[in-house]
Design a protein around this motif. Structure first.
Motif, PDB file in Angstrom:
ATOM      1  N   VAL A  57       0.842  -1.192   0.000  1.00  9.81           N
ATOM      2  CA  VAL A  57       0.000   0.000   0.000  1.00  9.81           C
ATOM      3  C   VAL A  57       0.881   1.247   0.000  1.00  9.81           C
ATOM      4  CG1 VAL A  57      -1.734   1.290   1.300  1.00  9.81           C
ATOM      5  CG2 VAL A  57      -1.833  -1.214   1.242  1.00  9.81           C
ATOM      6  N   PRO A  58       0.704   2.140  -0.994  1.00  8.70           N
ATOM      7  CA  PRO A  58       1.443   3.400  -0.958  1.00  8.70           C
ATOM      8  C   PRO A  58       1.073   4.194   0.301  1.00  8.70           C
ATOM      9  CG  PRO A  58       0.519   3.040  -3.133  1.00  8.70           C
ATOM     10  CD  PRO A  58      -0.080   2.005  -2.225  1.00  8.70           C
ATOM     11  N   ALA A  59       2.068   4.758   0.945  1.00  5.93           N
ATOM     12  CA  ALA A  59       1.847   5.468   2.208  1.00  5.93           C
ATOM     13  C   ALA A  59       0.838   6.593   2.057  1.00  5.93           C
ATOM     14  CB  ALA A  59       3.176   6.009   2.736  1.00  5.93           C
ATOM     15  N   ILE A  60       0.933   7.365   0.976  1.00  6.94           N
ATOM     16  CA  ILE A  60       0.025   8.493   0.798  1.00  6.94           C
ATOM     17  C   ILE A  60      -1.419   8.019   0.651  1.00  6.94           C
ATOM     18  CG2 ILE A  60       0.343   8.655  -1.711  1.00  6.94           C
ATOM     19  CD1 ILE A  60      -0.146  11.601   0.732  1.00  6.94           C
ATOM     20  N   THR A  61      -1.620   6.879   0.022  1.00  7.77           N
ATOM     21  CA  THR A  61      -2.969   6.334  -0.133  1.00  7.77           C
ATOM     22  C   THR A  61      -3.529   5.938   1.226  1.00  7.77           C
ATOM     23  OG1 THR A  61      -2.269   5.475  -2.277  1.00  7.77           O
ATOM     24  CG2 THR A  61      -4.364   4.695  -1.439  1.00  7.77           C
ATOM     25  N   ALA A  62      -2.700   5.333   2.060  1.00  6.97           N
ATOM     26  CA  ALA A  62      -3.137   4.958   3.408  1.00  6.97           C
ATOM     27  C   ALA A  62      -3.475   6.199   4.236  1.00  6.97           C
ATOM     28  CB  ALA A  62      -2.047   4.141   4.102  1.00  6.97           C
ATOM     29  N   GLU A  63      -2.667   7.244   4.116  1.00  2.00           N
ATOM     30  CA  GLU A  63      -2.928   8.486   4.853  1.00  2.00           C
ATOM     31  C   GLU A  63      -4.234   9.128   4.401  1.00  2.00           C
ATOM     32  OE1 GLU A  63       0.428  11.169   4.840  1.00  2.00           O
ATOM     33  OE2 GLU A  63       1.800   9.503   5.223  1.00  2.00           O
ATOM     34  N   LEU A  64      -4.453   9.196   3.096  1.00  3.88           N
ATOM     35  CA  LEU A  64      -5.690   9.783   2.577  1.00  3.88           C
ATOM     36  C   LEU A  64      -6.915   8.986   3.024  1.00  3.88           C
ATOM     37  CD1 LEU A  64      -4.589  10.691  -1.054  1.00  3.88           C
ATOM     38  CD2 LEU A  64      -5.221  12.297   0.767  1.00  3.88           C
ATOM     39  N   PHE A  65      -6.777   7.671   3.004  1.00  3.38           N
ATOM     40  CA  PHE A  65      -7.886   6.813   3.428  1.00  3.38           C
ATOM     41  C   PHE A  65      -8.207   7.039   4.902  1.00  3.38           C
ATOM     42  CE2 PHE A  65      -9.356   2.534   4.917  1.00  3.38           C
ATOM     43  CZ  PHE A  65     -10.602   2.584   4.311  1.00  3.38           C
ATOM     44  N   ALA A  66      -7.183   7.065   5.746  1.00  2.00           N
ATOM     45  CA  ALA A  66      -7.394   7.294   7.176  1.00  2.00           C
ATOM     46  C   ALA A  66      -8.047   8.656   7.409  1.00  2.00           C
ATOM     47  CB  ALA A  66      -6.070   7.202   7.936  1.00  2.00           C
ATOM     48  N   GLU A  67      -7.575   9.658   6.695  1.00  2.00           N
ATOM     49  CA  GLU A  67      -8.135  11.005   6.833  1.00  2.00           C
ATOM     50  C   GLU A  67      -9.616  11.024   6.448  1.00  2.00           C
ATOM     51  OE1 GLU A  67      -7.364  15.502   5.063  1.00  2.00           O
ATOM     52  OE2 GLU A  67      -5.910  13.920   4.656  1.00  2.00           O
ATOM     53  N   ALA A  68      -9.942  10.412   5.329  1.00  2.00           N
ATOM     54  CA  ALA A  68     -11.330  10.405   4.864  1.00  2.00           C
ATOM     55  C   ALA A  68     -12.259   9.660   5.825  1.00  2.00           C
ATOM     56  CB  ALA A  68     -11.408   9.782   3.474  1.00  2.00           C
ATOM     57  N   ILE A  69     -11.818   8.525   6.321  1.00  9.04           N
ATOM     58  CA  ILE A  69     -12.656   7.747   7.242  1.00  9.04           C
ATOM     59  C   ILE A  69     -12.845   8.514   8.554  1.00  9.04           C
ATOM     60  CG2 ILE A  69     -12.797   5.612   8.606  1.00  9.04           C
ATOM     61  CD1 ILE A  69     -13.464   5.297   5.577  1.00  9.04           C
ATOM     62  N   ALA A  70     -11.797   9.162   9.045  1.00  4.86           N
ATOM     63  CA  ALA A  70     -11.905   9.949  10.277  1.00  4.86           C
ATOM     64  C   ALA A  70     -12.886  11.100  10.102  1.00  4.86           C
ATOM     65  CB  ALA A  70     -10.533  10.473  10.693  1.00  4.86           C
ATOM     66  N   ILE A  71     -12.802  11.802   8.975  1.00  2.00           N
ATOM     67  CA  ILE A  71     -13.709  12.918   8.721  1.00  2.00           C
ATOM     68  C   ILE A  71     -15.140  12.417   8.573  1.00  2.00           C
ATOM     69  CG2 ILE A  71     -14.365  14.644   6.994  1.00  2.00           C
ATOM     70  CD1 ILE A  71     -11.327  15.152   6.614  1.00  2.00           C
ATOM     71  N   ALA A  72     -15.327  11.350   7.831  1.00  2.74           N
ATOM     72  CA  ALA A  72     -16.671  10.796   7.652  1.00  2.74           C
ATOM     73  C   ALA A  72     -17.268  10.360   8.985  1.00  2.74           C
ATOM     74  CB  ALA A  72     -16.642   9.624   6.679  1.00  2.74           C
ATOM     75  N   GLY A  73     -16.454   9.703   9.812  1.00  3.79           N
ATOM     76  CA  GLY A  73     -16.946   9.262  11.120  1.00  3.79           C
ATOM     77  C   GLY A  73     -17.360  10.425  12.002  1.00  3.79           C
ATOM     78  N   ALA A  74     -16.545  11.471  12.043  1.00  4.55           N
ATOM     79  CA  ALA A  74     -16.866  12.640  12.873  1.00  4.55           C
ATOM     80  C   ALA A  74     -18.087  13.372  12.343  1.00  4.55           C
ATOM     81  CB  ALA A  74     -15.658  13.578  12.933  1.00  4.55           C
ATOM     82  N   ALA A  75     -18.188  13.496  11.030  1.00  7.69           N
ATOM     83  CA  ALA A  75     -19.347  14.177  10.442  1.00  7.69           C
ATOM     84  C   ALA A  75     -20.627  13.390  10.704  1.00  7.69           C
ATOM     85  CB  ALA A  75     -19.143  14.377   8.951  1.00  7.69           C
ATOM     86  N   ARG A  76     -20.541  12.079  10.575  1.00  8.55           N
ATOM     87  CA  ARG A  76     -21.724  11.250  10.849  1.00  8.55           C
ATOM     88  C   ARG A  76     -22.130  11.363  12.317  1.00  8.55           C
ATOM     89  NH1 ARG A  76     -23.491   7.784   7.097  1.00  8.55           N
ATOM     90  NH2 ARG A  76     -24.314   6.350   8.660  1.00  8.55           N
ATOM     91  N   GLU A  77     -21.143  11.349  13.213  1.00 10.04           N
ATOM     92  CA  GLU A  77     -21.439  11.483  14.638  1.00 10.04           C
ATOM     93  C   GLU A  77     -22.104  12.830  14.922  1.00 10.04           C
ATOM     94  OE1 GLU A  77     -19.079  10.620  18.692  1.00 10.04           O
ATOM     95  OE2 GLU A  77     -18.153  12.140  17.409  1.00 10.04           O
ATOM     96  N   ALA A  78     -21.599  13.897  14.312  1.00 12.39           N
ATOM     97  CA  ALA A  78     -22.158  15.235  14.518  1.00 12.39           C
ATOM     98  C   ALA A  78     -23.612  15.322  14.050  1.00 12.39           C
ATOM     99  CB  ALA A  78     -21.313  16.275  13.798  1.00 12.39           C
ATOM    100  N   HIS A  79     -23.970  14.501  13.069  1.00  9.42           N
ATOM    101  CA  HIS A  79     -25.346  14.488  12.564  1.00  9.42           C
ATOM    102  C   HIS A  79     -26.201  13.400  13.223  1.00  9.42           C
ATOM    103  CE1 HIS A  79     -23.579  16.992   9.409  1.00  9.42           C
ATOM    104  NE2 HIS A  79     -24.814  17.452   9.265  1.00  9.42           N
ATOM    105  N   GLY A  80     -25.657  12.763  14.259  1.00 13.14           N
ATOM    106  CA  GLY A  80     -26.416  11.745  14.987  1.00 13.14           C
ATOM    107  C   GLY A  80     -26.592  10.449  14.221  1.00 13.14           C
ATOM    108  N   LYS A  81     -25.720  10.195  13.262  1.00 11.47           N
ATOM    109  CA  LYS A  81     -25.826   8.978  12.459  1.00 11.47           C
ATOM    110  C   LYS A  81     -24.872   7.915  12.985  1.00 11.47           C
ATOM    111  CE  LYS A  81     -27.397  11.337   8.409  1.00 11.47           C
ATOM    112  NZ  LYS A  81     -28.228  10.787   7.399  1.00 11.47           N
TER     113      LYS A  81
END
Length: 106
Positions: A57-81
């Protein structure tokens, strides 16, 4: 330019992705509580998804994936999902890989 791979484990790349996500979230009035349920769930989801990858796995791809999942999780939590599901994470991972591969193919 050489491509760095995630050969030395998941941790450093996920940490950088989560750090970047926290900065983006805070600038938009959201917060990812360090060690909180959402962060732990997101980290486990990223680790699980990346561990299923048979290729290096290219390191940058892993970093982008982690960033996206973290943002999605926080946004979903903020919306009560509910948290991001493994199915959605895997789907996003496949899309991200295709995008990165298309850059390499050009």
């Amino acid at each position: 330019m050489s491509i760095r791979y995630m050969d030395d484990g998941f941790g450093p790349y996920a940490d950088r992705g989560f750090d970047a996500a926290s900065a983006h979230l805070e600038s938009n009035g959201l917060h990812l509580e360090p060690g909180g349920d959402t962060e732990q769930h997101s980290r486990e989801l990223v680790k699980h998804t990346l561990s299923l990858e048979p290729e290096r796995v290219p390191a940058i791809t892993a970093e982008l994936f982690a960033e996206a999942i973290a943002i999605a999780g926080a946004a979903r939590e903020a919306h009560g999902k509910a948290p991001v599901t493994p199915y959605r994470a895997q789907s996003y991972w496949e899309t991200l890989k295709e995008l990165i591969d298309s850059i390499h193919d050009q």
